[in-house]
Design an enzyme around this catalytic site. Structure first.
Site, PDB file in Angstrom:
ATOM      1  N   ASN A  57     -11.393 -13.884  -4.815  1.00 18.01           N
ATOM      2  CA  ASN A  57     -12.950 -14.811  -4.480  1.00 18.01           C
ATOM      3  C   ASN A  57     -13.950 -13.850  -5.124  1.00 18.01           C
ATOM      4  OD1 ASN A  57     -15.250 -14.805  -2.234  1.00 18.01           O
ATOM      5  ND2 ASN A  57     -14.227 -13.178  -1.148  1.00 18.01           N
ATOM      6  N   LYS A  91       5.023  -8.007   2.618  1.00 17.89           N
ATOM      7  CA  LYS A  91       5.194  -8.041   1.590  1.00 17.89           C
ATOM      8  C   LYS A  91       6.937  -8.823   1.211  1.00 17.89           C
ATOM      9  CE  LYS A  91       1.694  -8.051  -1.818  1.00 17.89           C
ATOM     10  NZ  LYS A  91       1.473  -8.950  -2.601  1.00 17.89           N
ATOM     11  N   HIS A 134       2.946  17.382   7.066  1.00 19.56           N
ATOM     12  CA  HIS A 134       4.168  16.753   8.363  1.00 19.56           C
ATOM     13  C   HIS A 134       5.379  17.695   8.478  1.00 19.56           C
ATOM     14  CE1 HIS A 134      -0.342  17.248   9.624  1.00 19.56           C
ATOM     15  NE2 HIS A 134      -0.433  16.655   8.671  1.00 19.56           N
ATOM     16  N   VAL A 143       1.079   1.948  -8.158  1.00 17.01           N
ATOM     17  CA  VAL A 143       0.107   1.983 -10.111  1.00 17.01           C
ATOM     18  C   VAL A 143      -1.245   2.761  -9.685  1.00 17.01           C
ATOM     19  CG1 VAL A 143      -0.618  -0.201 -11.083  1.00 17.01           C
ATOM     20  CG2 VAL A 143       1.169  -0.073  -9.076  1.00 17.01           C
ATOM     21  N   LEU A 150      -0.985 -12.668  -8.329  1.00 18.79           N
ATOM     22  CA  LEU A 150      -1.201 -10.732  -8.213  1.00 18.79           C
ATOM     23  C   LEU A 150      -2.294 -10.714  -6.905  1.00 18.79           C
ATOM     24  CD1 LEU A 150      -1.279  -9.276 -11.464  1.00 18.79           C
ATOM     25  CD2 LEU A 150       0.487  -9.544 -10.289  1.00 18.79           C
ATOM     26  N   LYS A 206     -12.080  -0.128  -5.280  1.00 18.83           N
ATOM     27  CA  LYS A 206     -10.853  -0.014  -4.365  1.00 18.83           C
ATOM     28  C   LYS A 206     -11.966   1.437  -3.069  1.00 18.83           C
ATOM     29  CE  LYS A 206      -6.435  -0.707  -5.486  1.00 18.83           C
ATOM     30  NZ  LYS A 206      -6.472  -2.179  -4.513  1.00 18.83           N
ATOM     31  N   TYR A 223       0.697  -4.103   5.912  1.00 21.05           N
ATOM     32  CA  TYR A 223       1.101  -4.651   4.915  1.00 21.05           C
ATOM     33  C   TYR A 223       2.386  -5.225   4.033  1.00 21.05           C
ATOM     34  CZ  TYR A 223       0.929  -4.341  -0.383  1.00 21.05           C
ATOM     35  OH  TYR A 223       1.127  -4.307  -1.872  1.00 21.05           O
ATOM     36  N   SER A 271       5.358  -5.048  -3.246  1.00 17.93           N
ATOM     37  CA  SER A 271       5.613  -4.369  -3.063  1.00 17.93           C
ATOM     38  C   SER A 271       6.765  -3.139  -2.797  1.00 17.93           C
ATOM     39  CB  SER A 271       4.507  -3.720  -2.057  1.00 17.93           C
ATOM     40  OG  SER A 271       4.148  -2.451  -1.604  1.00 17.93           O
TER      41      SER A 271
END
Length: 321
Positions: free
Chosen positions: A32, A145, A204, A170, A73, A178, A141, A114
């Site tokens: 995009n 995947k 935690h 990564v 990707l 990002k 997410y 991922s």
């Protein structure tokens, strides 16, 4: 021609640079491109054509005979996004369309999965395809995947070669755009540069001291080297882990960032946001034996080597890969 989707993004733009280094210059970049914040990742690349992701499959129908390989990707990678429809559209359904096109035209395909698919890690971090349907990701997410991995393994129509890569944590150049999803090293560098100190999430979990949470951090230059290997290898299709194979603590990451910057360590801790705590991974480590077993024998960057290269040759210099 070699097609790279998500081409203006972090890993894909590094892959395009790596392809150019090996004199692959007929690159078709799919993304995009209206997102201007990525434009610096495109500078200096040797490209044949830019194709908007919404027009790609029409383009492929016309040019498939000239396409040698596809690296898919492109994805929505925000682990704090909880709108499942977004992931179904971009991560699941678009990837199914990509797979079916590559199967129909017999174009080899490497796609991004991922380590988020492993969830809390109760089933370990082995890329054994028999366990993939049993995995329980911790967010939409990771679910998107894993859903695609499961779907891909069920297909009878396949590209003649395909590989899904479970990327672990990564980091490296070209992630400037990002924002909150950039690596901890990226954020640490900028915190230290601005105020001489940095913050890490407090633990935690009573089993882990503050800063001792562990991740498999993998340098992006290793990721693109593996992609190049698979492009040339083109056999042993399947789903593969892609990490360094060595879990390291966030404290080690932070201390290496300070050392690479030549600054005395000064680390504070802050509470992990409550909306992230229930889904927080305290340990990840890729079992890399499967990739090694098909002939990938190049050593991975250590955390020390990767952080030093990233900080000193890119972040401090304001450079892109």
């Amino acid at each position: 021609m070699i097609v790279v989707t998500g081409a203006a993004g972090f890993i894909a733009s590094c892959l395009v640079s790596r392809l150019n280094q090996d004199n692959f210059n007929d690159i078709v970049m799919v993304d995009n491109f209206s997102v201007a914040k990525k434009e610096d990742n495109l500078k200096g690349k040797k490209i044949k054509e830019y194709v908007d992701r919404e027009n790609f499959f029409e383009w492929l129908d016309e040019h498939y005979e000239d396409v040698e390989f596809i690296f898919h990707l492109g994805a929505r990678t925000d682990t704090t996004e909880f709108n499942k429809d977004v992931f179904d559209l971009l991560n699941l359904n678009y990837s199914k369309q990509m797979w079916n096109a590559c199967a129909e035209y017999q174009i080899p395909l490497v796609y991004a999965s991922s380590a988020a698919t492993y969830g809390s890690g109760t089933l370990g971090y082995d890329d054994n395809e028999a366990t993939i349907p049993l995995l329980k990701p911790l967010n939409p997410y990771g679910e998107s995947k894993n859903d695609f991995d499961i779907w891909a393994l069920q297909q009878t129509a396949k590209p003649f070669f395909w590989a899904g890569l479970k990327f672990f944590n990564v980091y490296g150049p070209n992630e400037y755009h990002k924002g909150k999803m950039a690596s901890v090293i990226f954020h640490a560098y900028h915190q230290v540069k601005e105020r001489g100190s940095m913050k890490l999430f407090r633990s935690h979990n009573p089993e882990y001291a503050d800063g001792e949470q562990m991740r498999d951090f993998v340098y992006v230059k290793d990721v693109v080297d593996v992609c190049m290997f698979l492009m040339h290898h083109r056999k042993n299709s399947g789903i593969y882990n892609l990490g360094s194979g060595q879990a390291r603590t966030f404290m080690a990451l932070a201390l290496n960032t300070f050392e690479s910057m030549g600054v005395e360590p000064n680390i504070d801790f802050m509470d992990t946001p409550e909306n992230l705590r229930a889904n927080y991974q305290y340990f990840t480590e890729a079992n890399m034996s499967k990739l090694r077993s098909i002939g990938y024998d190049k050593p991975f960057y250590t955390l020390e080597e990767g952080v030093k290269d990233y900080v000193q040759n890119y972040l401090m210099e304001g450079k892109y890969y």
